[in-house]
Design a protein around this motif. Structure first.
Motif, short mmCIF file in Angstrom:
data_model
loop_
_atom_site.label_atom_id
_atom_site.label_comp_id
_atom_site.label_asym_id
_atom_site.label_seq_id
_atom_site.Cartn_x
_atom_site.Cartn_y
_atom_site.Cartn_z
N LYS A 155 1.10 -0.93 0.13
CA LYS A 155 -0.24 0.16 0.41
C LYS A 155 0.66 1.40 0.30
O LYS A 155 0.81 2.14 -0.60
CB LYS A 155 -0.44 0.40 1.02
CG LYS A 155 -1.38 -1.47 1.04
CD LYS A 155 -3.09 -1.32 2.25
CE LYS A 155 -4.21 -2.23 2.46
NZ LYS A 155 -4.60 -2.14 3.34
N GLN A 156 1.94 0.76 0.65
CA GLN A 156 3.51 2.17 0.27
C GLN A 156 3.99 2.73 -1.09
O GLN A 156 4.99 3.08 -1.00
CB GLN A 156 3.76 2.24 1.46
CG GLN A 156 3.42 2.48 2.69
CD GLN A 156 4.12 2.26 4.49
OE1 GLN A 156 4.74 2.70 4.23
NE2 GLN A 156 3.62 1.81 5.39
N GLY A 157 3.85 1.43 -1.18
CA GLY A 157 4.40 0.88 -2.66
C GLY A 157 6.14 0.78 -2.44
O GLY A 157 6.99 0.95 -3.15
N LYS A 158 6.12 -0.25 -1.76
CA LYS A 158 7.07 -0.89 -0.91
C LYS A 158 7.10 -2.31 -0.98
O LYS A 158 8.16 -2.76 -0.19
CB LYS A 158 7.43 0.06 0.32
CG LYS A 158 8.00 1.60 0.79
CD LYS A 158 9.70 1.84 -0.09
CE LYS A 158 9.92 3.52 0.32
NZ LYS A 158 10.70 3.38 -0.59
N TYR A 159 6.28 -3.11 -1.38
CA TYR A 159 6.19 -4.05 -1.86
C TYR A 159 7.25 -5.18 -1.89
O TYR A 159 8.62 -6.06 -1.54
CB TYR A 159 5.43 -4.66 -2.83
CG TYR A 159 5.36 -6.25 -1.90
CD1 TYR A 159 4.60 -7.13 -1.27
CD2 TYR A 159 5.81 -6.70 -3.36
CE1 TYR A 159 4.25 -8.70 -1.42
CE2 TYR A 159 5.86 -8.15 -3.05
CZ TYR A 159 4.72 -8.95 -2.35
OH TYR A 159 4.91 -10.15 -2.57
N ASP A 160 7.91 -4.01 -3.28
CA ASP A 160 9.47 -5.06 -4.03
C ASP A 160 10.34 -5.21 -3.15
O ASP A 160 11.42 -5.56 -2.90
CB ASP A 160 9.76 -4.31 -5.13
CG ASP A 160 8.75 -4.41 -6.36
OD1 ASP A 160 7.25 -5.41 -5.89
OD2 ASP A 160 8.79 -3.76 -7.23
N GLU A 161 10.86 -3.38 -2.49
CA GLU A 161 11.89 -3.63 -1.65
C GLU A 161 11.52 -4.80 -0.53
O GLU A 161 12.60 -5.01 0.21
CB GLU A 161 12.25 -2.24 -0.85
CG GLU A 161 12.51 -1.16 -2.42
CD GLU A 161 11.17 -0.88 -2.77
OE1 GLU A 161 11.17 0.27 -3.30
OE2 GLU A 161 9.78 -1.16 -2.42
N VAL A 162 10.60 -5.17 0.41
CA VAL A 162 10.14 -5.30 1.98
C VAL A 162 10.93 -6.93 1.01
O VAL A 162 11.31 -7.64 2.21
CB VAL A 162 9.54 -5.27 2.73
CG1 VAL A 162 8.69 -6.46 3.44
CG2 VAL A 162 9.16 -3.42 2.89
N HIS A 163 9.74 -7.30 -0.05
CA HIS A 163 9.92 -8.57 0.09
C HIS A 163 11.74 -9.02 -0.33
O HIS A 163 12.12 -10.56 0.37
CB HIS A 163 9.07 -9.05 -1.51
CG HIS A 163 9.21 -10.46 -2.21
ND1 HIS A 163 8.28 -11.30 -1.90
CD2 HIS A 163 9.96 -10.33 -2.93
CE1 HIS A 163 8.29 -12.19 -2.35
NE2 HIS A 163 9.51 -12.27 -3.73
N ARG A 164 12.61 -8.11 -1.26
CA ARG A 164 13.83 -9.15 -1.17
C ARG A 164 14.05 -9.23 0.27
O ARG A 164 15.00 -9.55 0.11
CB ARG A 164 14.11 -7.81 -2.52
CG ARG A 164 15.09 -8.04 -2.67
CD ARG A 164 16.43 -7.63 -3.64
NE ARG A 164 15.49 -8.01 -4.62
CZ ARG A 164 16.38 -9.00 -5.80
NH1 ARG A 164 17.50 -9.59 -5.17
NH2 ARG A 164 15.88 -9.53 -6.63
N ALA A 185 14.10 -1.30 4.60
CA ALA A 185 13.57 -1.81 3.28
C ALA A 185 12.80 -0.21 3.24
O ALA A 185 12.58 -0.06 1.50
CB ALA A 185 13.32 -2.44 3.60
N GLY A 186 12.39 0.72 4.10
CA GLY A 186 12.28 2.13 3.85
C GLY A 186 10.31 2.20 3.61
O GLY A 186 10.16 3.07 3.45
N ALA A 187 10.10 0.88 4.56
CA ALA A 187 8.50 1.07 4.96
C ALA A 187 8.33 1.73 6.48
O ALA A 187 8.94 1.93 7.01
CB ALA A 187 8.14 -0.30 4.73
N ASN A 188 7.11 2.36 6.23
CA ASN A 188 6.98 3.02 7.69
C ASN A 188 6.14 1.86 8.62
O ASN A 188 4.47 1.69 7.72
CB ASN A 188 5.70 4.29 6.85
CG ASN A 188 5.20 4.87 8.80
OD1 ASN A 188 4.78 4.09 9.66
ND2 ASN A 188 5.24 6.47 8.58
N VAL A 189 7.19 1.79 9.48
CA VAL A 189 6.57 0.15 9.97
C VAL A 189 5.06 0.21 11.17
O VAL A 189 4.61 -0.30 11.28
CB VAL A 189 7.51 -0.50 11.26
CG1 VAL A 189 7.37 -1.07 12.62
CG2 VAL A 189 8.87 -0.19 9.92
#
Length: 262
Positions: A155-164, A185-189
């Motif tokens: 939802k934050q546009g950070k799926y690829d980064e968190v997935h990896r 990974a840059g997501a807002n926890v």
């Protein structure tokens, strides 16, 4: 192949049956003496030709395999849009590609971690492959948490980064590592913690698991590889190597046939 001699033995058994009085044939039962005779014929043959047992088992395996493949094709055809084009699925590669690779995975699956780079590198080198990720957290409660966090990060546009980040982590993901890696990974926890239990995320994960069951997928990683229209679809399991992905792309484009096949 069942040998002619075994067929002869079975014919002899059948002869015993046809020799019975009409009333006994109607009951389709043997008396004790006739039953023992049939058993002896079969036993004697199997003792002389034990390889027949192996042949029968192999034939059964092939029959079951063919049936499973047939059932899988029917399931893929009937649910191809849900498999290949679900709007809420994370997608990488070429979204308009003519080949689609759908991966069912678990973040605590070591083979899923191994296969990530070969799959993505093969898709990138090809340039016309769409990769669809379907969260299938079946190994632990922590796997379920990681799946929820990753989908909330989407939802934050950070799926690829968190997935990896999750896939590159070696060792078992626990809650502490999951949130740390998501933040790195840059997501807002903080936002993820508010949204990860949302009904739509729970629904998506349940839908993926139900779909896997319908396709007889019970392990991770498992893949559906198909044309964008669902043609030439096949299901594979295990850590596939990069060159094999390339071959699969080629086979899929050729309608499921190997290069050079008639």
């Amino acid at each position: 192949m069942i040998r002619k001699t075994f067929a002869a033995a079975l014919l002899a058994s059948a002869a015993l049956f046809t020799a019975l009085p009409a009333s006994a044939q109607e009951d389709q039962t043997f008396n004790a003496k006739q039953t023992d005779a049939v058993r002896k014929i079969v036993r004697d043959y199997l003792m002389e030709h034990p390889e027949v047992i192996g042949e029968a088992i192999e034939a059964l395996r092939e029959k079951m395999k063919a049936q499973a493949e047939s059932d899988a094709k029917k399931a893929i055809e009937s649910r191809k849009d849900e498999i290949l084009n679900a709007a809420d699925d994370p997608v990488s590669g070429n979204a308009a590609g003519d080949v689609v690779v759908v991966e069912f995975f678990d973040y605590n699956c070591p083979y899923c971690k191994v296969v990530l780079d070969p799959m993505m590198e093969a898709a990138k080198a090809d340039g016309k492959v769409k990769v669809v990720f379907k969260e299938m957290p079946i190994l632990s409660e922590e796997s379920l948490t990681a799946a929820r966090v990753a989908l909330a990060a989407k939802k934050q546009g950070k799926y690829d980064e968190v997935h990896r980040a999750f896939m590159k982590f070696r060792g078992k993901l626990d809650d502490k590592a999951i949130f740390r890696l998501a933040g790195e990974a840059g997501a807002n926890v903080d936002q993820i913690k508010k949204e990860m239990m949302a009904p739509e995320i729970e629904k998506q994960i349940r839908k993926n698991i139900d779909l896997a069951h319908a396709l007889d997928i019970s392990s991770t990683p498992s893949f559906v590889v198909a044309g964008k229209d669902g043609k030439a679809a096949r299901i594979l399991a295990g850590a596939i190597e990069g060159p094999v992905f390339k071959q699969l792309f080629d086979i899929t484009r050729k309608g499921g046939r190997l290069s050079g096949a008639n």
